[in-house]
Scaffold this active site. Structure first.
Site, PDB file in Angstrom:
ATOM      1  N   LYS A 189      -2.867   6.388   1.806  1.00  5.59           N
ATOM      2  CA  LYS A 189      -2.707   6.995   3.099  1.00  5.59           C
ATOM      3  C   LYS A 189      -1.900   8.210   3.124  1.00  5.59           C
ATOM      4  CE  LYS A 189      -3.432   4.056   7.050  1.00  5.59           C
ATOM      5  NZ  LYS A 189      -4.925   3.930   6.886  1.00  5.59           N
ATOM      6  N   ARG A 220       0.925  -1.241  -0.135  1.00  8.97           N
ATOM      7  CA  ARG A 220      -0.034  -0.081  -0.096  1.00  8.97           C
ATOM      8  C   ARG A 220       0.787   1.349   0.069  1.00  8.97           C
ATOM      9  NH1 ARG A 220      -4.525   0.006   4.290  1.00  8.97           N
ATOM     10  NH2 ARG A 220      -2.906   0.515   5.808  1.00  8.97           N
ATOM     11  N   GLU A 276     -16.989   5.701   3.846  1.00 12.22           N
ATOM     12  CA  GLU A 276     -16.201   5.100   4.814  1.00 12.22           C
ATOM     13  C   GLU A 276     -16.817   5.839   6.376  1.00 12.22           C
ATOM     14  OE1 GLU A 276     -12.010   4.399   4.894  1.00 12.22           O
ATOM     15  OE2 GLU A 276     -11.635   5.205   2.991  1.00 12.22           O
TER      16      GLU A 276
END
Ligand SMILES: *Cc1c(COP(=O)(O)O)cnc(C)c1O
Length: 345
Positions: free
Chosen positions: A184, A82, A220
């Protein structure tokens, strides 16, 4: 003589530890060999890309003390992958997987005394990748820093799991198509603080974000992934680029399927969710948080009488069981941290 750590007073908050890892890379060059050093402040140029233009990413994972005695990580290769995806998105040199895993393992091993006993919490591992070189124009920084530090955290829910109440936002969005919501990126988080604070003032634990285009589909819950259960089928929003691909999310999908549940990754409409049987959110910090109520405008739905739903509880026990090796690691998700030989003084 090292100070004793009071495990029972640990909360989910920051505590400095002993050792951190730092590696540097010049734009267009290879990563230099990283170094272990005492945890502490760093110096950085005021013109650093990360400070001025948000060229930064983070990761989050937990090292836990297994019931077998060792220290284990949960799917750290996924965090490595990621971070690579995020680095590409933000124009930063990717940290090779082997380098990432080696750094994480070394920092955890060097701070082993900070890993709480099983059941008392975990050692939260925070890798960061920042553009630390000075840059005036909006373009990739000339130098990058990859760091790993760790911090012991207590159990997310002290005194057992308790369902949270959430408010659907009609005003704010977390991410938009084509943006950076799927990685992120550090810049994704501050814009959520004001909406989240507003929700807390009204007595909710967090905000539920809807999609930025049609304002209909759940994306989310704050910085956690969303799940609901209806008629025995598990639903979670499909990854369309605006949703962060959580490792907890991916693991819950595999785990639920292995237990015989049908799992559907698709667009999950808020109107459907208000009719669901159970809802929960998922992420490294809490693993699974049961959702007791969701309010959208004037409509509020309470789930499972504000208690932990049966599927939620089953998946939580199964996942945390694997993470602490109470349950067999049937998926090969656990990675033991190699411990250097202990020196006898
Ligand atoms: C980190 C994060 C998650 C959860 O990911 P995990 O890998 O399960 O910890 C979900 N949503 C957002 C926005 C996140 O930043």
């Amino acid at each position: 003589m090292e100070e004793q750590i009071d495990w029972d007073s640990l909360t989910f908050s920051f505590t400095p530890t002993d050792i951190m890892y730092v590696a540097k890379c010049k734009l267009g060059e290879e990563w230099q060999t990283g170094e272990m050093m005492p945890y502490g402040d760093i110096t950085i140029s005021p013109a650093a890309g990360v400070l001025n233009y948000g060229q930064g990413l983070f990761e989050g994972m937990k090292a836990q003390r297994s019931v077998n005695g060792g220290i284990v990580l949960f799917r750290p290769e996924r965090n490595a992958a990621r971070l690579i995806t995020g680095a590409e998105r933000l124009g930063m040199p990717p940290v090779p997987e082997e380098m990432f895993l080696d750094a994480v393992e070394k920092v955890v091993a060097a701070n082993a005394r900070w890993v709480p006993p099983t059941g008392k919490g975990a050692l939260y591992v925070r890798p960061v990748l920042w553009g630390t070189g000075p840059i005036l124009g909006v373009s990739p920084a000339p130098e990058y820093t990859f760091m790993v530090y760790v911090c012991p955290v207590g159990p997310y829910f002290k005194g057992g799991m308790h369902p949270i109440s959430l408010k659907v936002s009609d005003e704010f969005h977390r991410a938009c198509p084509g943006g950076s919501g799927g990685v992120k990126a550090i810049g994704n988080y501050a814009p959520g603080m004001m909406p989240s604070k507003g929700a807390k003032k009204e007595g909710f634990a967090e905000i539920i974000y809807l999609d930025a285009v049609e304002h209909r589909y759940i994306e989310e819950v704050g910085a956690a992934n969303f799940f609901c259960v209806k008629d025995g089928i598990v639903y979670t929003p499909e990854l369309t680029g605006t949703i962060l691909p959580g490792i907890t999310r991916a693991s819950i999908i595999d785990l639920a399927r292995s237990k015989g549940y049908e799992v559907r990754e698709e667009k999950v409409e808020i109107e459907f969710v208000l009719q669901a049987d159970e809802c929960f959110c998922a992420g490294t910090a809490a693993v699974i948080s049961p959702i007791g109520a969701i309010c959208h405008g004037d409509t509020c739905t309470m789930y499972c009488n504000n208690e932990v739903g049966p599927v939620t509880g089953e998946l939580y026990d199964a996942l945390t069981g694997i993470q602490t090796q109470v349950e067999a690691d049937i998926f090969g998700w656990i990675r033991a941290v190699p411990m250097p030989e202990i020196e006898i003084e």
